[in-house]
Scaffold this motif. Structure first.
Motif, PDB file in Angstrom:
ATOM      1  N   ALA A 245       0.828  -1.223   0.000  1.00  0.00           N
ATOM      2  CA  ALA A 245       0.000   0.000   0.000  1.00  0.00           C
ATOM      3  C   ALA A 245       0.853   1.260   0.000  1.00  0.00           C
ATOM      4  CB  ALA A 245      -0.962  -0.006   1.189  1.00  0.00           C
ATOM      5  N   GLU A 246       1.790   1.348   0.924  1.00  0.00           N
ATOM      6  CA  GLU A 246       2.616   2.547   1.032  1.00  0.00           C
ATOM      7  C   GLU A 246       3.435   2.780  -0.229  1.00  0.00           C
ATOM      8  OE1 GLU A 246       6.206   4.293   3.805  1.00  0.00           O
ATOM      9  OE2 GLU A 246       4.828   2.822   4.680  1.00  0.00           O
ATOM     10  N   VAL A 247       3.948   1.695  -0.803  1.00  0.00           N
ATOM     11  CA  VAL A 247       4.782   1.798  -2.004  1.00  0.00           C
ATOM     12  C   VAL A 247       4.014   2.409  -3.170  1.00  0.00           C
ATOM     13  CG1 VAL A 247       6.097   0.455  -3.707  1.00  0.00           C
ATOM     14  CG2 VAL A 247       6.219  -0.145  -1.294  1.00  0.00           C
ATOM     15  N   VAL A 248       2.716   2.109  -3.268  1.00  0.00           N
ATOM     16  CA  VAL A 248       1.904   2.636  -4.367  1.00  0.00           C
ATOM     17  C   VAL A 248       1.168   3.914  -3.978  1.00  0.00           C
ATOM     18  CG1 VAL A 248       1.671   0.373  -5.458  1.00  0.00           C
ATOM     19  CG2 VAL A 248      -0.101   1.166  -3.869  1.00  0.00           C
ATOM     20  N   GLY A 249       1.496   4.458  -2.805  1.00  0.00           N
ATOM     21  CA  GLY A 249       0.937   5.736  -2.399  1.00  0.00           C
ATOM     22  C   GLY A 249      -0.477   5.668  -1.850  1.00  0.00           C
ATOM     23  N   SER A 250      -0.808   4.589  -1.177  1.00  0.00           N
ATOM     24  CA  SER A 250      -2.156   4.444  -0.625  1.00  0.00           C
ATOM     25  C   SER A 250      -2.079   4.120   0.862  1.00  0.00           C
ATOM     26  CB  SER A 250      -2.909   3.326  -1.347  1.00  0.00           C
ATOM     27  OG  SER A 250      -4.190   3.158  -0.780  1.00  0.00           O
ATOM     28  N   ASP A 251      -3.094   4.563   1.573  1.00  0.00           N
ATOM     29  CA  ASP A 251      -3.218   4.187   2.981  1.00  0.00           C
ATOM     30  C   ASP A 251      -4.547   3.460   3.224  1.00  0.00           C
ATOM     31  OD1 ASP A 251      -4.986   6.278   2.724  1.00  0.00           O
ATOM     32  OD2 ASP A 251      -4.188   7.451   4.394  1.00  0.00           O
ATOM     33  N   VAL A 252      -5.184   3.023   2.150  1.00  0.00           N
ATOM     34  CA  VAL A 252      -6.469   2.344   2.230  1.00  0.00           C
ATOM     35  C   VAL A 252      -6.253   0.863   2.517  1.00  0.00           C
ATOM     36  CG1 VAL A 252      -8.561   1.707   0.954  1.00  0.00           C
ATOM     37  CG2 VAL A 252      -7.535   3.971   0.637  1.00  0.00           C
ATOM     38  N   VAL A 253      -6.919   0.377   3.550  1.00  0.00           N
ATOM     39  CA  VAL A 253      -6.908  -1.056   3.851  1.00  0.00           C
ATOM     40  C   VAL A 253      -8.158  -1.639   3.188  1.00  0.00           C
ATOM     41  CG1 VAL A 253      -7.028  -2.819   5.640  1.00  0.00           C
ATOM     42  CG2 VAL A 253      -5.689  -0.736   6.025  1.00  0.00           C
ATOM     43  N   ILE A 254      -7.954  -2.451   2.158  1.00  0.00           N
ATOM     44  CA  ILE A 254      -9.071  -3.025   1.409  1.00  0.00           C
ATOM     45  C   ILE A 254      -9.611  -4.252   2.127  1.00  0.00           C
ATOM     46  CG2 ILE A 254      -9.801  -4.021  -0.789  1.00  0.00           C
ATOM     47  CD1 ILE A 254      -7.410  -2.408  -2.052  1.00  0.00           C
ATOM     48  N   PHE A 255      -8.717  -5.133   2.513  1.00  0.00           N
ATOM     49  CA  PHE A 255      -9.079  -6.364   3.214  1.00  0.00           C
ATOM     50  C   PHE A 255      -8.239  -6.472   4.472  1.00  0.00           C
ATOM     51  CE2 PHE A 255      -9.427  -7.476  -1.370  1.00  0.00           C
ATOM     52  CZ  PHE A 255     -10.797  -7.712  -1.430  1.00  0.00           C
ATOM     53  N   ASP A 256      -8.845  -6.978   5.542  1.00  0.00           N
ATOM     54  CA  ASP A 256      -8.053  -7.344   6.713  1.00  0.00           C
ATOM     55  C   ASP A 256      -7.220  -8.564   6.348  1.00  0.00           C
ATOM     56  OD1 ASP A 256      -9.308  -5.301   8.198  1.00  0.00           O
ATOM     57  OD2 ASP A 256     -10.968  -6.628   8.685  1.00  0.00           O
ATOM     58  N   GLN A 257      -7.871  -9.508   5.641  1.00  0.00           N
ATOM     59  CA  GLN A 257      -7.204 -10.709   5.141  1.00  0.00           C
ATOM     60  C   GLN A 257      -7.930 -11.141   3.870  1.00  0.00           C
ATOM     61  OE1 GLN A 257      -5.900 -13.577   8.378  1.00  0.00           O
ATOM     62  NE2 GLN A 257      -7.687 -12.621   9.337  1.00  0.00           N
ATOM     63  N   ALA A 258      -7.194 -11.741   2.941  1.00  0.00           N
ATOM     64  CA  ALA A 258      -7.807 -12.243   1.704  1.00  0.00           C
ATOM     65  C   ALA A 258      -6.881 -13.259   1.045  1.00  0.00           C
ATOM     66  CB  ALA A 258      -8.090 -11.098   0.728  1.00  0.00           C
ATOM     67  N   ASP A 259      -7.439 -14.422   0.734  1.00  0.00           N
ATOM     68  CA  ASP A 259      -6.699 -15.481   0.039  1.00  0.00           C
ATOM     69  C   ASP A 259      -7.546 -16.029  -1.098  1.00  0.00           C
ATOM     70  OD1 ASP A 259      -4.563 -15.338   1.820  1.00  0.00           O
ATOM     71  OD2 ASP A 259      -5.146 -17.128   2.944  1.00  0.00           O
ATOM     72  N   ILE A 260      -6.876 -16.466  -2.160  1.00  0.00           N
ATOM     73  CA  ILE A 260      -7.546 -17.128  -3.281  1.00  0.00           C
ATOM     74  C   ILE A 260      -6.907 -18.502  -3.444  1.00  0.00           C
ATOM     75  CG2 ILE A 260      -8.184 -17.044  -5.717  1.00  0.00           C
ATOM     76  CD1 ILE A 260      -7.476 -14.007  -5.614  1.00  0.00           C
ATOM     77  N   PHE A 261      -7.742 -19.533  -3.457  1.00  0.00           N
ATOM     78  CA  PHE A 261      -7.273 -20.910  -3.637  1.00  0.00           C
ATOM     79  C   PHE A 261      -7.442 -21.282  -5.105  1.00  0.00           C
ATOM     80  CE2 PHE A 261      -7.903 -20.489   0.769  1.00  0.00           C
ATOM     81  CZ  PHE A 261      -7.054 -21.388   1.379  1.00  0.00           C
ATOM     82  N   MET A 262      -6.316 -21.537  -5.780  1.00  0.00           N
ATOM     83  CA  MET A 262      -6.306 -21.825  -7.204  1.00  0.00           C
ATOM     84  C   MET A 262      -6.153 -23.329  -7.425  1.00  0.00           C
ATOM     85  SD  MET A 262      -6.521 -18.684  -8.043  1.00  0.00           S
ATOM     86  CE  MET A 262      -6.195 -18.559  -9.770  1.00  0.00           C
ATOM     87  N   PHE A 263      -6.961 -23.868  -8.334  1.00  0.00           N
ATOM     88  CA  PHE A 263      -6.932 -25.308  -8.603  1.00  0.00           C
ATOM     89  C   PHE A 263      -7.501 -25.570  -9.985  1.00  0.00           C
ATOM     90  CE2 PHE A 263     -11.028 -24.252  -6.936  1.00  0.00           C
ATOM     91  CZ  PHE A 263     -11.913 -25.036  -7.655  1.00  0.00           C
ATOM     92  N   CYS A 264      -7.308 -26.784 -10.475  1.00  0.00           N
ATOM     93  CA  CYS A 264      -7.883 -27.220 -11.742  1.00  0.00           C
ATOM     94  C   CYS A 264      -8.490 -28.601 -11.569  1.00  0.00           C
ATOM     95  CB  CYS A 264      -6.831 -27.280 -12.837  1.00  0.00           C
ATOM     96  SG  CYS A 264      -6.839 -25.837 -13.886  1.00  0.00           S
TER      97      CYS A 264
END
Length: 146
Positions: free
Chosen positions: A66-85
């Motif tokens: 966030a800081e690196v891209v100039g934002s202080d917005v917290v979008i998610f406290d936590q977020a994961d995506i499980f990828m599978f086929c």
């Protein structure tokens, strides 16, 4: 983000009563912790004989950068995506249209925002990919019913 509540109410366990959908994703509220939701997603995938290829820790990445891209917005406290086929389902989808490769691998996600946990998946296009969407929906529903 604008959301449309689906007209169909779910009458599944743990009090899940409404799925939220927009043109991009379907989500189900989960009454437990984020950690339990992610465990349930992985279990629902593996119990179908599928292998989780990768877990994308999107929430951590967004918070870390966030800081690196100039934002202080917290979008998610936590977020994961499980990828599978699914070899059989993926083959069927790509035999129907080789450009369905764009939708592979498949993903089911969980996120926590302001203490609320949701589990969901990306909406698939009309046609053969709706069979994949049915699988994703079954996994997401199972994950919130545990």
């Amino acid at each position: 983000m604008f959301r449309i509540l689906t007209a169909a109410a779910c009458t599944v366990g743990l009090g899940v009563s409404i799925a939220q959908a927009d043109s991009h994703a379907v989500t189900y509220p989960y009454g437990g912790s984020f950690e339990d939701a992610t465990f349930n997603i992985e279990t629902a995938i593996v119990d179908r004989g599928l292998v989780v290829d990768w877990v994308s820790h999107v929430g951590e990445m967004l918070n870390r950068t966030a800081e690196v891209v100039g934002s202080d917005v917290v979008i998610f406290d936590q977020a994961d995506i499980f990828m599978f086929c699914s070899a059989s389902l993926s083959r069927k989808m790509m035999e129907a249209d080789p450009y369905n490769i764009a939708h592979c691998p498949y993903g089911v996600f969980a996120f926590e925002r302001e203490g609320n946990v949701e589990v969901g998946y990306r909406v698939m296009p009309e046609g053969p990919m709706k069979e994949v969407e049915a699988l994703l929906d079954a996994i997401a529903r199972e994950a919130v019913e545990f």
